[in-house]
Write a protein that holds these residues in place. Structure first.
Motif, PDB file in Angstrom:
ATOM      1  N   ALA A  43      -2.802   0.935   7.274  1.00 43.77           N
ATOM      2  CA  ALA A  43      -3.844   0.831   8.306  1.00 43.77           C
ATOM      3  C   ALA A  43      -4.615   2.137   8.453  1.00 43.77           C
ATOM      4  N   LYS A  44      -3.948   3.270   8.187  1.00 44.47           N
ATOM      5  CA  LYS A  44      -4.603   4.571   8.290  1.00 44.47           C
ATOM      6  C   LYS A  44      -5.349   4.953   7.021  1.00 44.47           C
ATOM      7  N   GLY A  45      -5.250   4.119   6.000  1.00 46.80           N
ATOM      8  CA  GLY A  45      -5.890   4.427   4.736  1.00 46.80           C
ATOM      9  C   GLY A  45      -5.126   5.437   3.908  1.00 46.80           C
ATOM     10  N   GLU A  46      -3.853   5.642   4.260  1.00 48.07           N
ATOM     11  CA  GLU A  46      -3.015   6.574   3.516  1.00 48.07           C
ATOM     12  C   GLU A  46      -2.331   5.871   2.356  1.00 48.07           C
ATOM     13  N   PRO A  47      -2.025   6.608   1.293  1.00 50.23           N
ATOM     14  CA  PRO A  47      -1.291   5.985   0.176  1.00 50.23           C
ATOM     15  C   PRO A  47       0.104   5.555   0.614  1.00 50.23           C
ATOM     16  N   VAL A  48       0.555   4.415   0.117  1.00 49.11           N
ATOM     17  CA  VAL A  48       1.877   3.898   0.465  1.00 49.11           C
ATOM     18  C   VAL A  48       2.804   4.125  -0.714  1.00 49.11           C
ATOM     19  N   ALA A  49       3.745   5.021  -0.558  1.00 43.34           N
ATOM     20  CA  ALA A  49       4.662   5.365  -1.645  1.00 43.34           C
ATOM     21  C   ALA A  49       5.605   4.207  -1.942  1.00 43.34           C
ATOM     22  N   ASP A  50       6.197   4.239  -3.134  1.00 45.37           N
ATOM     23  CA  ASP A  50       7.095   3.174  -3.563  1.00 45.37           C
ATOM     24  C   ASP A  50       8.276   2.980  -2.621  1.00 45.37           C
ATOM     25  N   VAL A  51       8.705   4.071  -1.985  1.00 41.79           N
ATOM     26  CA  VAL A  51       9.864   3.994  -1.106  1.00 41.79           C
ATOM     27  C   VAL A  51       9.615   3.051   0.072  1.00 41.79           C
ATOM     28  N   TYR A  52       8.347   2.769   0.371  1.00 38.14           N
ATOM     29  CA  TYR A  52       7.999   1.880   1.488  1.00 38.14           C
ATOM     30  C   TYR A  52       7.536   0.494   1.015  1.00 38.14           C
ATOM     31  N   ARG A  53       7.685   0.188  -0.251  1.00 35.37           N
ATOM     32  CA  ARG A  53       7.084  -1.031  -0.803  1.00 35.37           C
ATOM     33  C   ARG A  53       8.082  -2.161  -1.097  1.00 35.37           C
ATOM     34  N   GLN A  54       9.295  -2.068  -0.643  1.00 34.86           N
ATOM     35  CA  GLN A  54      10.241  -3.160  -0.897  1.00 34.86           C
ATOM     36  C   GLN A  54       9.782  -4.436  -0.207  1.00 34.86           C
ATOM     37  N   THR A  55       9.926  -5.546  -0.888  1.00 40.78           N
ATOM     38  CA  THR A  55       9.647  -6.839  -0.265  1.00 40.78           C
ATOM     39  C   THR A  55      10.791  -7.180   0.687  1.00 40.78           C
ATOM     40  N   ARG A  56      10.540  -8.128   1.566  1.00 40.13           N
ATOM     41  CA  ARG A  56      11.587  -8.546   2.499  1.00 40.13           C
ATOM     42  C   ARG A  56      12.814  -9.034   1.733  1.00 40.13           C
ATOM     43  N   GLU A  57      12.586  -9.823   0.686  1.00 41.27           N
ATOM     44  CA  GLU A  57      13.697 -10.358  -0.090  1.00 41.27           C
ATOM     45  C   GLU A  57      14.499  -9.240  -0.747  1.00 41.27           C
ATOM     46  N   ALA A  58      13.792  -8.275  -1.336  1.00 43.37           N
ATOM     47  CA  ALA A  58      14.482  -7.164  -2.001  1.00 43.37           C
ATOM     48  C   ALA A  58      15.234  -6.321  -0.981  1.00 43.37           C
ATOM     49  N   TRP A  59      14.616  -6.069   0.165  1.00 38.49           N
ATOM     50  CA  TRP A  59      15.247  -5.240   1.191  1.00 38.49           C
ATOM     51  C   TRP A  59      16.514  -5.901   1.721  1.00 38.49           C
ATOM     52  N   LEU A  60      16.445  -7.181   1.990  1.00 32.85           N
ATOM     53  CA  LEU A  60      17.615  -7.896   2.510  1.00 32.85           C
ATOM     54  C   LEU A  60      18.746  -7.925   1.478  1.00 32.85           C
ATOM     55  N   THR A  61      18.387  -7.930   0.197  1.00 29.29           N
ATOM     56  CA  THR A  61      19.403  -7.917  -0.858  1.00 29.29           C
ATOM     57  C   THR A  61      20.156  -6.599  -0.881  1.00 29.29           C
ATOM     58  N   THR A  62      19.442  -5.501  -0.669  1.00 22.63           N
ATOM     59  CA  THR A  62      20.079  -4.178  -0.711  1.00 22.63           C
ATOM     60  C   THR A  62      20.639  -3.762   0.653  1.00 22.63           C
ATOM     61  N   HIS A  63      20.429  -4.598   1.656  1.00 20.97           N
ATOM     62  CA  HIS A  63      20.955  -4.330   3.004  1.00 20.97           C
ATOM     63  C   HIS A  63      21.692  -5.581   3.483  1.00 20.97           C
ATOM     64  N   PRO A  64      22.875  -5.844   2.929  1.00 21.45           N
ATOM     65  CA  PRO A  64      23.608  -7.075   3.233  1.00 21.45           C
ATOM     66  C   PRO A  64      24.172  -7.069   4.655  1.00 21.45           C
ATOM     67  N   PRO A  65      24.716  -8.195   5.111  1.00 19.02           N
ATOM     68  CA  PRO A  65      25.322  -8.236   6.444  1.00 19.02           C
ATOM     69  C   PRO A  65      26.363  -7.127   6.618  1.00 19.02           C
ATOM     70  N   GLY A  66      26.272  -6.436   7.728  1.00 22.04           N
ATOM     71  CA  GLY A  66      27.186  -5.332   8.011  1.00 22.04           C
ATOM     72  C   GLY A  66      26.644  -3.976   7.616  1.00 22.04           C
ATOM     73  N   TYR A  67      25.571  -3.939   6.806  1.00 25.14           N
ATOM     74  CA  TYR A  67      25.012  -2.660   6.351  1.00 25.14           C
ATOM     75  C   TYR A  67      24.564  -1.796   7.528  1.00 25.14           C
ATOM     76  N   VAL A  68      23.794  -2.401   8.435  1.00 22.38           N
ATOM     77  CA  VAL A  68      23.257  -1.637   9.560  1.00 22.38           C
ATOM     78  C   VAL A  68      24.397  -1.092  10.418  1.00 22.38           C
ATOM     79  N   GLU A  69      25.398  -1.938  10.705  1.00 20.55           N
ATOM     80  CA  GLU A  69      26.526  -1.507  11.516  1.00 20.55           C
ATOM     81  C   GLU A  69      27.329  -0.415  10.807  1.00 20.55           C
ATOM     82  N   TYR A  70      27.449  -0.529   9.494  1.00 12.40           N
ATOM     83  CA  TYR A  70      28.177   0.487   8.719  1.00 12.40           C
ATOM     84  C   TYR A  70      27.497   1.837   8.853  1.00 12.40           C
ATOM     85  N   ARG A  71      26.174   1.857   8.671  1.00 14.00           N
ATOM     86  CA  ARG A  71      25.441   3.114   8.770  1.00 14.00           C
ATOM     87  C   ARG A  71      25.508   3.676  10.187  1.00 14.00           C
TER      88      ARG A  71
END
Length: 348
Positions: A95-123
């Motif tokens: 929205a600010k017209g800034e470049p979006v680095a790859d670290v912020y480009r995961q799709t919802r499906e990819a993100w949920l795959t790498t953050h399985p149930p319990g991941y958030v609580e573990y961290r």
């Protein structure tokens, strides 16, 4: 339950990343610590490389099964909220017209795959104020008791500090430094608390690259860069964080990873480790980290090194439970079915 009376019970690390019992192991150690203190004894946990990995966000060896043991009734809600926080960073940059680095480009499906149930609580549990994170951050990587140096891996003579406690100070400072940097990134809207160490390093590198591009563009126009667009304190911290390969916590020759006590050519006279022990006024090193091929507790360097990793995670290393008993100068390897006397350091 604690039954050791005034005995001192030292554990040498790697309580995490070792299967679905991780949480139960940590709970047990925390309970024994309190019970032993009440009985006049001591149950003491020393940090291994895997505990420190988890404290700094390196979760590469945490399995989905381990994460699952931290899940609760609110896990899906927390996952969704964490995903939305992550997705918001990229959207705001766009929205600010800034470049979006790859670290912020995961799709919802990819993100949920790498953050399985319990991941958030573990961290959360391993965060600075988390149940396990707060407890582990207070632990050393090395402790000396009656001339015995207990630690997970070992000390390379080439990297030996002046004092043993210098290692504890260094690792505590490194963990705190990264904690502070994560806080700064979160406050700046550049990361969430679910970011892994690798992602944090990617963000640090990206911020430096963007700052350099801004400075170069201004110089090309003969202007001073717009300092309002440069978060100088964050950039200075990012530069220091990117030197992480030299940290004790990460360095493969550092005290959390060094395998020389198990792999250097044996020498009954003690070799370089005799001088190292003399430097610290100690008799021997007692370490884990390197599973012994014979799945037994072994001594090296004339009894100055005792290697106690017997591969007791049987489903992976096919080893057996064991303990080292030290009574004065008498060393005994204790197994489920036998007690075996060991050779100690010769008395001068």
């Amino acid at each position: 339950r604690w039954s050791g009376g005034r005995t001192q019970f030292i554990q040498t690390g790697d309580y995490t990343d070792r299967g679905e019992g991780t949480r139960a192991v940590l709970d047990l150690l925390m309970t024994l610590e309190q019970q032993a203190r009440g009985a006049g004894g001591r149950a003491f946990a020393v940090l291994g490389n895997h505990e420190v990995m988890n404290l700094i966000g390196d979760t590469r060896d945490v399995t989905r099964e381990i994460f699952a043991t931290f899940a609760d009734a609110n896990s899906e809600k927390k996952r969704t909220q964490a995903w939305e926080q992550y997705a918001r960073i990229g959207a705001q940059k766009l929205a600010k017209g800034e470049p979006v680095a790859d670290v912020y480009r995961q799709t919802r499906e990819a993100w949920l795959t790498t953050h399985p149930p319990g991941y958030v609580e573990y961290r959360e549990a391993f965060a600075p104020r988390g149940k396990y994170g707060a407890w582990l951050r207070d632990k050393p990587i090395v402790t000396e008791v009656n001339g015995n140096i207990f630690m997970h891996a070992g000390i390379s003579p080439a990297l030996a500090p002046l004092k043993l406690d210098d290692l504890n100070i260094a690792v505590r400072d490194e963990v705190r430094r990264l904690d502070r940097f994560v806080d700064r990134l979160v406050e700046a809207g550049l990361a969430t608390r679910t970011f892994t160490l690798q992602e944090i390093l990617m963000v640090a590198q990206n911020e430096i690259v963007q700052a350099n591009a801004l400075i170069a563009a201004a110089q090309a126009e003969g202007k001073q860069p717009d300092r309002g667009r440069l978060n100088v304190p964050l950039l200075m911290e990012a530069q220091e964080i990117l030197k992480i390969d030299g940290w004790v916590s990460i360095n493969p020759e550092g005290a959390l990873w060094y395998r020389g006590l198990a792999t250097e050519p044996d020498d009954p006279s003690g070799g370089p480790f005799a001088a190292l022990l003399a430097k610290y006024g100690a008799k021997r090193f007692v370490t884990g980290h390197t599973p012994q091929q014979n799945r037994s507790i072994n001594t090296r360097f004339g009894g100055r090194v005792v290697l106690i990793d017997t591969g007791m995670l049987a489903n992976y290393y096919k080893g057996r439970p064991a303990a080292l008993e030290i009574v004065g100068d008498r060393l005994t390897a204790i197994y489920e079915t036998e007690r075996v006397p060991l050779i100690g350091v010769p008395t001068p």
